[in-house]
Motif scaffolding. Structure first.
Motif, PDB file in Angstrom:
ATOM      1  N   ALA A 192      -4.236   1.294  -9.837  1.00 38.61           N
ATOM      2  CA  ALA A 192      -4.076   2.598  -9.198  1.00 38.61           C
ATOM      3  C   ALA A 192      -3.149   3.506 -10.002  1.00 38.61           C
ATOM      4  O   ALA A 192      -3.412   4.712 -10.143  1.00 38.61           O
ATOM      5  N   THR A 250       7.300  10.962  -0.097  1.00 39.17           N
ATOM      6  CA  THR A 250       6.371  11.444   0.932  1.00 39.17           C
ATOM      7  C   THR A 250       6.642  12.898   1.289  1.00 39.17           C
ATOM      8  O   THR A 250       5.708  13.689   1.489  1.00 39.17           O
ATOM      9  N   THR A 294      -2.500  -2.408  -7.525  1.00 38.34           N
ATOM     10  CA  THR A 294      -1.412  -1.452  -7.732  1.00 38.34           C
ATOM     11  C   THR A 294      -1.338  -1.030  -9.189  1.00 38.34           C
ATOM     12  O   THR A 294      -1.176   0.156  -9.513  1.00 38.34           O
ATOM     13  N   ARG A 347       2.501   1.534  -3.443  1.00 41.04           N
ATOM     14  CA  ARG A 347       1.478   1.956  -4.399  1.00 41.04           C
ATOM     15  C   ARG A 347       1.209   3.454  -4.281  1.00 41.04           C
ATOM     16  O   ARG A 347       1.158   4.167  -5.290  1.00 41.04           O
ATOM     17  N   SER A 348       1.050   3.935  -3.070  1.00 41.77           N
ATOM     18  CA  SER A 348       0.778   5.351  -2.848  1.00 41.77           C
ATOM     19  C   SER A 348       1.902   6.226  -3.397  1.00 41.77           C
ATOM     20  O   SER A 348       1.657   7.264  -4.018  1.00 41.77           O
ATOM     21  N   CYS A 349       3.146   5.801  -3.178  1.00 40.75           N
ATOM     22  CA  CYS A 349       4.286   6.599  -3.639  1.00 40.75           C
ATOM     23  C   CYS A 349       4.427   6.561  -5.155  1.00 40.75           C
ATOM     24  O   CYS A 349       4.792   7.573  -5.779  1.00 40.75           O
ATOM     25  N   THR A 356       1.857   8.997  -6.357  1.00 44.38           N
ATOM     26  CA  THR A 356       2.258  10.372  -6.083  1.00 44.38           C
ATOM     27  C   THR A 356       3.350  10.829  -7.037  1.00 44.38           C
ATOM     28  O   THR A 356       3.276  11.925  -7.611  1.00 44.38           O
ATOM     29  N   ALA A 395       0.832  -1.213   0.000  1.00 43.17           N
ATOM     30  CA  ALA A 395       0.000   0.000   0.000  1.00 43.17           C
ATOM     31  C   ALA A 395       0.860   1.253   0.000  1.00 43.17           C
ATOM     32  O   ALA A 395       0.554   2.235  -0.698  1.00 43.17           O
TER      33      ALA A 395
END
Length: 437
Positions: free
Chosen positions: A109, A329, A106, A70-72, A75, A67
């Motif tokens: 996304a 981040t 992933t 995937r978020s990074c 972004t 997770a």
């Protein structure tokens, strides 16, 4: 004539350049190409096991926080798309590592993020790299991809064990059959040559067997021994024989002949396609389109917004996944290094990359990067270049500059003549200090 040894050295060097290309575009990271109508991709840097020949930026973790990764990826893709001014994405390439280990969530996304940041047409080329043992049909069917790039590397179990692969030849053929069922006409396969003690005859039989199972795209890559790998150490210690470049050159020449007779077009030094199944994603890369590298260790080339529209940068993302995620981040991206590219550096890339293709470099394409210096200006009067033309290794005519079928096999040897001539011509055309320009 080019001596056999020179052919072997030229093929070995040209193939090493191909593998360095794969570092930048797939194995080392994905890429987003061309700023307005562009290519996009995402890296999955993890593998189940490090292969004995691999020195790419890959990691074998105890556990993956998917997770967070995937978020990074989402972004950084959005940040770099915005920074580059991309308004349309025509292809998405998921490289690795082993991206088929990532969950379909992933993949989806990243595609959604690209579509939000820039238009992603329904007919965009979406490709996923996969190893045979990491690509079960249920996972592939849910991955939202249109093309699959499989890497069996060999159809000999002893060779696979030598390479440190986790699959058998039977696994590879079963996965290939399943992939063709899910992606008919849209599966590419890699086959490696030039392994220690490998012989041409058995390898050609592997290629012939693969032709009975494969689709319309095949890549042939020669093994290169890289420092830090297990195979390099074994050869250095004498526990394995060094690969024979003459044998590798013979494999390559005979292999490309087999593929040509089977209806494949050699559209790039290491890549063969029939029925029009060229990789448009990689084609844009060889044409020196702008591209963004997304993910740990990825490389990129693009003109950032606000730079006056002139300065193209080479970018390298932070290698280590944990550090890269911290930087994404904090800053929205994990770019570790930015290097402005000068005009001569860009022209060298255009020459070296463009000549990898069977089309070569057209006059119109060259003028996009060198409006004041034509191909005729650079190469037309060179006696060394004329010698290569007479030998039938190069062609320079109204279409542009390109290698012949024979010349593609020794491209790196040809570049030893062409690059110094380009540098000389560029220096002669540059204005003297105080003249402006």
């Amino acid at each position: 004539m080019v001596a056999p040894g020179a052919r072997a050295r030229g093929w070995a060097a040209a193939t090493k350049m191909a593998q360095r290309r794969r570092h930048a575009e797939g194995a080392k990271g994905p890429r987003i190409l061309s700023p307005r109508a562009s290519r996009a991709g995402a890296l999955w840097p993890y593998c189940e096991k490090r292969c004995s020949y691999c020195n790419f930026n890959k990691y074998v973790p105890r556990g993956v926080e998917e997770a967070a990764m995937r978020s990074c990826l989402v972004t950084e893709a959005q940040t770099l798309l915005g920074l580059s001014g991309v308004r349309r994405v025509d292809s998405v390439f998921f490289g690795g590592g082993t991206p088929s280990l990532a969950s379909p969530n992933t993949v989806a996304a990243v595609l959604e993020a690209v579509d939000r940041a820039a238009h992603l047409p329904a007919d965009s080329e979406v490709t996923l790299e996969a190893n045979p043992t990491s690509a079960p049909g249920s996972r592939l069917a849910l991955a939202s991809v249109l093309y699959l790039a499989l890497s069996p590397q060999s159809l000999d179990d002893k060779e696979l064990q030598l390479l440190g692969r986790t699959h058998t030849a039977s696994d590879a053929l079963q996965t290939l059959a399943e992939a063709r069922r899910l992606f008919p006409g849209r599966v590419s396969v890699d086959l490696m040559l030039g392994l220690p003690a490998q012989k041409s005859g058995p390898w050609l039989r592997q290629l012939q067997e693969l032709l009975g199972y494969c689709d319309d795209h095949i890549s042939l890559y020669q093994l290169t021994l890289e420092r830090g790998t297990a195979l390099f150490t074994q050869v250095q210690r004498g526990t394995l024989p060094a690969p024979d470049p003459e044998v590798a050159a013979e494999m390559y020449q005979e292999g490309r002949t087999v593929l040509r007779e089977a209806g494949f077009r050699q559209y790039e030094v290491s890549n063969f396609a029939r029925n029009g199944a060229l990789s448009t994603h990689n084609w844009t890369y060889w044409q020196c389109g702008q591209y963004l590298g997304v993910g740990p260790g990825a490389h990129g080339r693009f003109v950032p917004q606000g730079a006056g529209g002139h300065t193209r940068e080479a970018r390298i993302q932070t290698l280590e996944p944990d550090n890269w995620m911290k930087e994404v981040t904090l800053f929205g991206h994990g770019t570790r290094k930015r290097v402005p590219l000068g005009e001569l550096e860009l022209l060298e890339e255009v020459l070296a990359m463009g000549l990898r293709t069977d089309v070569g470099i057209t006059h119109q394409h060259w003028q996009r990067f060198a409006s004041q210096l034509s191909l005729w200006d650079v190469f037309g009067s060179s006696q060394e270049v004329k010698a290569l033309l007479v030998q039938g290794l190069l062609l320079l005519d109204h279409r542009g500059l390109r290698c012949s079928w024979e010349g593609l096999a020794v491209l790196d040897s040809l570049l030893l003549t062409l690059l110094p001539r380009l540098q000389e011509a560029w220096l002669q055309s540059a204005p003297s200090p105080g003249q402006g320009g």
